[in-house]
Motif scaffolding. Structure first.
Motif, mmCIF file in Angstrom:
data_model
loop_
_atom_site.group_PDB
_atom_site.id
_atom_site.type_symbol
_atom_site.label_atom_id
_atom_site.label_comp_id
_atom_site.label_asym_id
_atom_site.label_seq_id
_atom_site.Cartn_x
_atom_site.Cartn_y
_atom_site.Cartn_z
ATOM 1 N N THR A 42 -8.253 -28.307 0.879
ATOM 2 C CA THR A 42 -7.925 -27.624 2.139
ATOM 3 C C THR A 42 -7.795 -28.626 3.273
ATOM 4 O OG1 THR A 42 -9.067 -25.594 1.437
ATOM 5 C CG2 THR A 42 -8.694 -25.889 3.803
ATOM 6 N N ARG A 43 -8.728 -29.579 3.335
ATOM 7 C CA ARG A 43 -8.681 -30.586 4.395
ATOM 8 C C ARG A 43 -7.443 -31.474 4.255
ATOM 9 N NH1 ARG A 43 -14.220 -30.558 3.135
ATOM 10 N NH2 ARG A 43 -14.004 -32.402 1.777
ATOM 11 N N VAL A 44 -7.144 -31.879 3.016
ATOM 12 C CA VAL A 44 -5.985 -32.742 2.790
ATOM 13 C C VAL A 44 -4.690 -31.992 3.096
ATOM 14 C CG1 VAL A 44 -4.680 -34.030 1.051
ATOM 15 C CG2 VAL A 44 -7.177 -34.167 1.085
ATOM 16 N N SER A 45 -4.611 -30.728 2.705
ATOM 17 C CA SER A 45 -3.386 -29.953 2.930
ATOM 18 C C SER A 45 -3.104 -29.790 4.419
ATOM 19 C CB SER A 45 -3.498 -28.585 2.252
ATOM 20 O OG SER A 45 -4.489 -27.775 2.871
ATOM 21 N N LYS A 46 -4.153 -29.596 5.201
ATOM 22 C CA LYS A 46 -3.977 -29.470 6.652
ATOM 23 C C LYS A 46 -3.531 -30.800 7.259
ATOM 24 C CE LYS A 46 -7.303 -25.719 7.388
ATOM 25 N NZ LYS A 46 -8.605 -25.332 8.016
ATOM 26 N N ARG A 47 -4.119 -31.872 6.766
ATOM 27 C CA ARG A 47 -3.773 -33.192 7.297
ATOM 28 C C ARG A 47 -2.349 -33.584 6.948
ATOM 29 N NH1 ARG A 47 -7.325 -36.977 4.538
ATOM 30 N NH2 ARG A 47 -5.601 -37.286 3.083
ATOM 31 N N GLU A 48 -1.924 -33.262 5.709
ATOM 32 C CA GLU A 48 -0.610 -33.681 5.237
ATOM 33 C C GLU A 48 0.475 -32.632 5.470
ATOM 34 O OE1 GLU A 48 -0.133 -36.695 4.239
ATOM 35 O OE2 GLU A 48 -2.266 -37.229 4.279
ATOM 36 N N GLY A 49 0.071 -31.422 5.852
ATOM 37 C CA GLY A 49 1.055 -30.376 6.096
ATOM 38 C C GLY A 49 1.702 -29.833 4.853
#
Length: 237
Positions: A42-49
């Motif tokens: 979830t954190r990575v998806s938000k950071r990478e879009g």
């Protein structure tokens, strides 16, 4: 009375009583927090879009590829140590040469016997495990292990710790492997009444495409704490 490993189901069974023994890796897994893949993705998806599922699928593919590579390296070294290696592909011969070089530099010479994929157990606590390599000497033994994971951390970047009774240890690869090999050493000492002379991990570093040797601490006191905690917890439940 022996214990045998069954590949299907990855189980250890007492040959006389048919009891299933808990594996060393299963026991040790209870003493650290599991990886929160959903939270991390979830954190990575938000950071990478990107979608969270994309990240999870990517990690799964990377994990599957790493497992295939790790199994391949383990099998090559096992066949080499047992004299069953028949393939002479240049990449395989290079891998064997690299392993022989690192082994020569980091293991005491004049061992009397070498074991590969050796099953170990402790009947009192119904524990079992399989050591990649055991070097026997007249006055003791050395446990060796091959690791092929992506990283080899000596501390937790997130300040994570193991669970009690080993809560003083950072949750990282170094301490995980120290405990794993120490548990193997503990079982080997009990089985043979000999002394552990050392623990060594041969880490295949993907950035170097070569083995690196790390000598580990024999955490015998921590293993005794863990076994007592595990046993008492099982009795209470």
């Amino acid at each position: 009375m022996n214990v045998v490993f069954e590949e299907e189901g990855h189980t250890y069974t007492n040959t006389e009583t048919s009891e299933l023994y808990i594996s060393a890796t299963t026991l040790l897994r209870d003493y650290h927090e599991p990886f929160d893949s959903i939270g991390a993705a979830t954190r990575v998806s938000k950071r990478e879009g990107v979608e969270m599922q994309f990240i999870l699928d990517l990690w799964q593919r990377q994990n599957d590829e790493a497992n295939v590579k790790g199994t391949f390296i383990h099998k090559i070294i096992e066949d080499h140590l047992t004299g069953q290696l028949t393939r002479d592909h240049p990449k395989i011969l290079k891998l064997v040469k690299q392993f022989d070089a690192i082994q020569k530099d980091h293991v005491l010479p004049r061992y009397t016997e070498i074991h590969s994929e050796k099953v170990l157990w402790n009947h009192d606590h119904k524990l079992a495990g399989m050591a990649d390599i055991i070097y026997d000497y007249k006055d003791g033994f050395i446990i060796g292990d091959i690791k092929t994971n992506k990283k080899f951390n000596f501390y937790s970047a997130y300040n994570d710790y193991m669970r009690a009774p080993v809560g003083h240890l950072h949750h990282c690869q170094f301490n995980e492997y120290c405990l794993q090999l120490s548990l193997y050493a503990f079982m080997r000492e009990e089985l043979t009444q000999t002394t552990c002379k050392g623990l060594v991990v041969y880490y295949y570093d993907p950035t170097l495409s070569d083995f690196v040797a790390y000598h580990l601490n024999y955490m015998k006191s921590e293993i005794e704490l863990l076994i007592n905690h595990y046993t008492s917890s099982k009795i209470k439940s």
